[in-house]
Design an enzyme around this catalytic site. Structure first.
Site, mmCIF file in Angstrom:
data_model
loop_
_atom_site.group_PDB
_atom_site.id
_atom_site.type_symbol
_atom_site.label_atom_id
_atom_site.label_comp_id
_atom_site.label_asym_id
_atom_site.label_seq_id
_atom_site.Cartn_x
_atom_site.Cartn_y
_atom_site.Cartn_z
ATOM 1 N N CYS A 2 0.846 -1.192 0.000
ATOM 2 C CA CYS A 2 0.000 0.000 0.000
ATOM 3 C C CYS A 2 0.881 1.241 0.000
ATOM 4 O O CYS A 2 1.991 1.239 0.536
ATOM 5 C CB CYS A 2 -0.919 0.013 1.228
ATOM 6 S SG CYS A 2 -2.191 1.319 1.166
ATOM 7 N N ARG B 42 -5.666 7.941 8.703
ATOM 8 C CA ARG B 42 -5.418 7.590 7.297
ATOM 9 C C ARG B 42 -4.311 8.503 6.758
ATOM 10 O O ARG B 42 -4.575 9.563 6.184
ATOM 11 C CB ARG B 42 -6.695 7.701 6.463
ATOM 12 C CG ARG B 42 -7.797 6.754 6.945
ATOM 13 C CD ARG B 42 -8.907 6.588 5.940
ATOM 14 N NE ARG B 42 -8.419 5.978 4.700
ATOM 15 C CZ ARG B 42 -8.231 4.665 4.532
ATOM 16 N NH1 ARG B 42 -8.467 3.827 5.532
ATOM 17 N NH2 ARG B 42 -7.789 4.201 3.384
ATOM 18 N N CYS C 27 -23.018 -11.779 5.420
ATOM 19 C CA CYS C 27 -22.501 -12.911 6.201
ATOM 20 C C CYS C 27 -22.431 -12.590 7.678
ATOM 21 O O CYS C 27 -22.635 -13.472 8.527
ATOM 22 C CB CYS C 27 -21.144 -13.344 5.670
ATOM 23 S SG CYS C 27 -19.845 -12.080 5.748
ATOM 24 N N CYS D 66 -11.575 -16.344 4.809
ATOM 25 C CA CYS D 66 -12.267 -15.054 4.913
ATOM 26 C C CYS D 66 -11.222 -13.951 4.850
ATOM 27 O O CYS D 66 -10.062 -14.158 5.232
ATOM 28 C CB CYS D 66 -13.029 -14.996 6.240
ATOM 29 S SG CYS D 66 -13.744 -13.384 6.653
ATOM 30 N N ASP D 67 -11.635 -12.781 4.385
ATOM 31 C CA ASP D 67 -10.724 -11.652 4.313
ATOM 32 C C ASP D 67 -10.214 -11.256 5.695
ATOM 33 O O ASP D 67 -9.133 -10.689 5.823
ATOM 34 C CB ASP D 67 -11.446 -10.464 3.659
ATOM 35 C CG ASP D 67 -10.553 -9.249 3.533
ATOM 36 O OD1 ASP D 67 -9.427 -9.398 3.033
ATOM 37 O OD2 ASP D 67 -10.974 -8.153 3.944
#
Length: 425
Positions: free
Chosen positions: A17, A137, A280, A301-302
């Site tokens: 990232c 952020r 979910c 799963c993520d």
């Protein structure tokens, strides 16, 4: 045998990232792979993945979904190729929805035009106005990313791209629900908003490093984030903050914005009052939302991209087999099987089902393990919205529109506040 519907988030640049968001524990996932290994998905892996995705998806809609890290680091040519390959392997009965979740800092006119011409749905991460967004952020130099994100938002809107706002709820913005919501609605004129609570788990051994922020840690100082431990970071939203954040926004939304602004949490909740499970996290079981790393490794799963939940690699085992594996079936069934008795006796079980297992790490009032960390907030929220949800569900069952609730007197839709509901959770 046909594969049941499933959704898979693919990571074409792995955990790489260009930002260093302090709460982004996924940055630590680079530790899963050798330091010298490129985090960029190869074209061979891309083709293998898309061919198998089309073969194993029952349709009619197939989501080709990209996430990171920052997926745009893989470059525009990669996505042009992905569109070509998806179309090549698409079966006649299938239609494709391309989606990407991005921090937005790399968007320009060329990217936006590509998204528009290929009907992409873009999820853009924004945590509210400048001060709230820039709290966590940040760039690699620890500068705020707000200006770049808003430039991206304006560029995407200029090109007519479908964009959803992805807003995380954390210690910096949790006490400013209406400021956040009105910024999205009035200043950005957003119509689709997703609210995501930040819950960063830690152990006594990892809490100090975790509090420093995942984006700022390197090498030996950075632990691999796993869903373990009963401690949380200083950035984590409290259950009470989360519940009141949702309640404050809901009360404004239900009076003025039904049918005009779509808040995912509210839409999913309305489904629960209609007897549906549209996500979910609030379904009795899960296991139909998986993640794939840049090299083709598929995880349950993520939120569980960690060694114990690795199912296999699409270059070795067909995706269809991984999705339907016994290991994955057990993972999904455990969501219900591990619910504490306290949850199974809860009056709002139908709307929650214990939420996501990743957040189930505190004890119930009677000392049983497995209560959701956010339980008190969810219980307060679901109790608060019961009356208006019943009204909107009733309207829909009559073939009418949910937005008719805004024409009713406020006292006809207001839910009395009962502090004891939250306190008993």
């Amino acid at each position: 045998m046909q594969t049941a519907p499933y959704h898979l988030l693919a990571k074409p640049a792995g955990a790489a990232c260009n930002l260093s968001c302090k709460y982004c524990f996924f940055l630590s996932k680079e530790l899963l792979y050798a330091e010298r290994e490129s985090p960029l998905m190869t074209e061979d892996t891309l083709e293998t993945y898309l061919r198998q995705l089309m073969q194993s998806s029952p349709g009619p809609q197939v989501d080709v979904a990209w996430q990171g890290g920052e997926p745009m680091l893989r470059g525009l040519d990669f996505y042009r190729r992905s569109v070509e390959l998806a179309e090549r392997y698409r079966q006649p009965h299938q239609r494709i929805l391309h989606t990407i979740q991005t921090n937005g800092t790399l968007v320009d006119d060329e990217w936006a035009a590509f998204f528009k011409s290929n009907n992409y749905l873009v999820g853009l991460s924004v945590d509210g106005p400048r001060e709230l967004h820039d709290a966590y952020r940040v760039t690699k130099q620890n500068d705020g990313s707000f200006d770049d994100v808003i430039r991206s938002w304006n560029c995407l809107r200029k090109h007519g791209v479908d964009v959803n706002i992805l807003c995380t709820i954390h210690a910096a913005n949790a006490n400013h629900p209406l400021e956040v919501y009105r910024f999205f609605r009035d200043e950005l004129q957003a119509q689709y908003i997703q609210l995501i609570p930040i819950v960063e788990r830690a152990t006594p051994e990892t809490i100090a490093a975790a509090n420093e922020g995942w984006g700022g840690l390197r090498g030996r100082d950075r632990p691999l984030y796993k869903q373990e431990g009963s401690l949380v970071t200083e950035r984590t939203v409290t259950a009470e903050q989360f519940g009141q954040f949702l309640i404050a926004i809901f009360d404004e939304w239900v009076r003025t914005d039904v049918g005009k602004v779509y808040v995912t949490t509210f839409d999913i909740a309305l489904g629960s009052w209609l007897g549906q499970h549209n996500a979910c996290i609030i379904s009795p079981t899960c296991g139909r939302a998986l993640a794939m790393e840049h090299n083709g490794d598929v995880y349950s799963c993520d939120h569980y991209v960690e060694p114990d939940h690795l199912l296999g690699n699409v270059k070795d085992t067909p995706l269809k087999t991984l999705v339907a594996s016994e290991k994955q079936r057990r993972f999904g069934q455990a969501k219900y099987d591990t619910l504490p008795t306290f949850c199974k006796q809860c009056p709002v079980l139908f709307a929650c089902y214990g939420e996501c297992p990743r957040n189930r790490f505190i004890k119930t009032p009677d000392g049983q393990d497995g209560l959701n960390y956010l339980c008190a907030g969810y219980k307060a929220f679901f109790t608060h919205i019961d009356k208006p949800m019943k009204i909107m569900a009733g309207l829909l069952k009559q073939g009418r529109y949910a937005d008719e609730i805004m024409q009713m007197p406020e006292d006809a839709t207001a839910q009395p506040r009962h502090p004891s509901h939250a306190e008993s959770a």
